[in-house]
Design a protein around this motif. Structure first.
Motif, PDB file in Angstrom:
ATOM      1  N   UNK A 125       1.314   6.403   2.649  1.00  0.00           N
ATOM      2  CA  UNK A 125       1.067   5.182   3.093  1.00  0.00           C
ATOM      3  C   UNK A 125      -0.666   5.181   2.525  1.00  0.00           C
ATOM      4  N   UNK A 126      -0.892   3.937   1.854  1.00  0.00           N
ATOM      5  CA  UNK A 126      -2.755   3.640   2.146  1.00  0.00           C
ATOM      6  C   UNK A 126      -3.060   3.048   3.090  1.00  0.00           C
ATOM      7  N   UNK A 127      -3.234   3.712   3.809  1.00  0.00           N
ATOM      8  CA  UNK A 127      -3.509   3.020   5.498  1.00  0.00           C
ATOM      9  C   UNK A 127      -4.708   2.242   5.430  1.00  0.00           C
ATOM     10  N   UNK A 128      -5.832   2.159   4.879  1.00  0.00           N
ATOM     11  CA  UNK A 128      -7.033   1.809   3.812  1.00  0.00           C
ATOM     12  C   UNK A 128      -6.505   0.447   3.699  1.00  0.00           C
ATOM     13  N   UNK A 129      -5.715   0.020   2.896  1.00  0.00           N
ATOM     14  CA  UNK A 129      -4.990  -1.059   2.286  1.00  0.00           C
ATOM     15  C   UNK A 129      -3.876  -1.340   3.349  1.00  0.00           C
ATOM     16  N   UNK A 171       0.959  -1.655  -0.056  1.00  0.00           N
ATOM     17  CA  UNK A 171      -0.094  -0.138  -0.390  1.00  0.00           C
ATOM     18  C   UNK A 171       0.694   1.181  -0.244  1.00  0.00           C
ATOM     19  N   UNK A 172       1.733   1.527   0.066  1.00  0.00           N
ATOM     20  CA  UNK A 172       2.657   2.618  -0.877  1.00  0.00           C
ATOM     21  C   UNK A 172       2.964   2.799  -2.061  1.00  0.00           C
ATOM     22  N   UNK A 173       1.862   4.166  -2.331  1.00  0.00           N
ATOM     23  CA  UNK A 173       1.572   4.958  -3.166  1.00  0.00           C
ATOM     24  C   UNK A 173       2.313   5.452  -3.785  1.00  0.00           C
ATOM     25  N   UNK A 174       2.897   4.927  -4.997  1.00  0.00           N
ATOM     26  CA  UNK A 174       3.986   5.899  -5.501  1.00  0.00           C
ATOM     27  C   UNK A 174       3.748   7.441  -6.277  1.00  0.00           C
ATOM     28  N   UNK A 175       4.061   8.309  -5.493  1.00  0.00           N
ATOM     29  CA  UNK A 175       3.936   9.654  -6.298  1.00  0.00           C
ATOM     30  C   UNK A 175       5.154  10.093  -7.132  1.00  0.00           C
ATOM     31  N   UNK A 176       6.710   9.013  -7.125  1.00  0.00           N
ATOM     32  CA  UNK A 176       7.512   9.433  -7.819  1.00  0.00           C
ATOM     33  C   UNK A 176       8.621   8.688  -7.012  1.00  0.00           C
ATOM     34  N   UNK A 177       9.267   8.297  -8.595  1.00  0.00           N
ATOM     35  CA  UNK A 177      10.473   7.430  -8.729  1.00  0.00           C
ATOM     36  C   UNK A 177      11.379   8.144  -9.336  1.00  0.00           C
ATOM     37  N   UNK A 178      13.183   7.821  -9.100  1.00  0.00           N
ATOM     38  CA  UNK A 178      14.031   8.243 -10.530  1.00  0.00           C
ATOM     39  C   UNK A 178      15.152   7.367  -9.755  1.00  0.00           C
ATOM     40  N   UNK A 179      16.117   7.758 -10.550  1.00  0.00           N
ATOM     41  CA  UNK A 179      17.673   7.256 -10.460  1.00  0.00           C
ATOM     42  C   UNK A 179      18.389   8.019 -10.760  1.00  0.00           C
TER      43      UNK A 179
END
Length: 228
Positions: free
Chosen positions: A194-198, A63-71
């Protein structure tokens, strides 16, 4: 500048810093889901890039909902970890959280040398290290840091670096870190919420599978008396 209230934990030797006020239940959910992801990644015994993917894929399932990712392929030489993190995180880490990180690292470095926290961090850095057969070759290793901002944004960073110094707690604070010369990715970033409901739906299963690892692999860092 007013100091940001923070709470520092070690998750299997990785540093997690909660900035600002958060509920105990929220902290526990972040810690346990992170621990599960870390143990899965550690079990794979994979190179850094693969280990990062395993860890992030696992927490996203929880349930960690991605807002952004980068390398990134960062260039740096003889700087400390806080400076490396600033380069890696960019605008994802505001000034207050950067200050909290610097304070947390200083507190860790100043712990007694025989403390469980020091041993856990150093052992993790050693596990992440690429072993060299010569004594004059820089040691290459990586650190995983997670900073939870005031707004609950979870900023997770993995940074690889090399150092000519012995792997010890001092390398968290001293300007002894340089970028590897292999011209490969050395910075990984994930910003999530974190999607706490999930997580409510999977929490019991996560806790059951973690078992006693919750007691042995999670460690809260005590706040110095002058800051309490």
């Amino acid at each position: 500048m007013k100091k940001t209230v923070s709470d520092t934990w070690l998750v299997n030797g990785n540093i997690i810093i909660f900035c600002g006020p958060h509920t105990d239940s929220f902290k526990n959910d972040i810690l346990t889901s992170s621990l599960f992801g870390e143990l899965v990644a550690e079990q794979k015994n994979s190179p850094r890039a693969t280990s990062w993917s395993t860890y992030t894929d696992t927490v996203i399932k929880f349930g960690w909902i991605v807002n952004n990712r980068a390398t990134q392929q960062l260039e740096f030489e003889n700087i400390n970890l806080s400076s490396v993190v600033e380069q890696s995180a960019g605008s994802a880490l505001p000034q207050d959280e950067r200050q909290a990180l610097a304070i947390a690292l200083a507190q860790l470095v100043n712990l007694p040398g025989d403390s469980p926290a020091i041993r856990a961090i150093v052992e993790k850095l050693q596990k992440n290290a690429i072993v060299s057969t010569t004594t004059d070759t820089p040691v290459s290793t990586a650190v995983l840091l997670t900073i939870i901002r005031n707004d609950k944004t979870v900023v997770t960073l993995q940074v690889a670096f090399e150092t000519l110094h012995e792997i010890s707690i001092d390398i968290l604070e001293q300007p002894v870190l340089s970028a590897d010369n292999d011209r490969q990715t050395n910075s990984w970033l994930l910003c999530s919420l974190l999607d706490e409901r999930h997580y409510n739906l999977v929490r019991a299963d996560v806790l059951k599978k973690l078992g006693r690892n919750i007691e042995t692999r999670l460690l809260q860092i005590p706040v110095p008396a002058d800051l309490d």
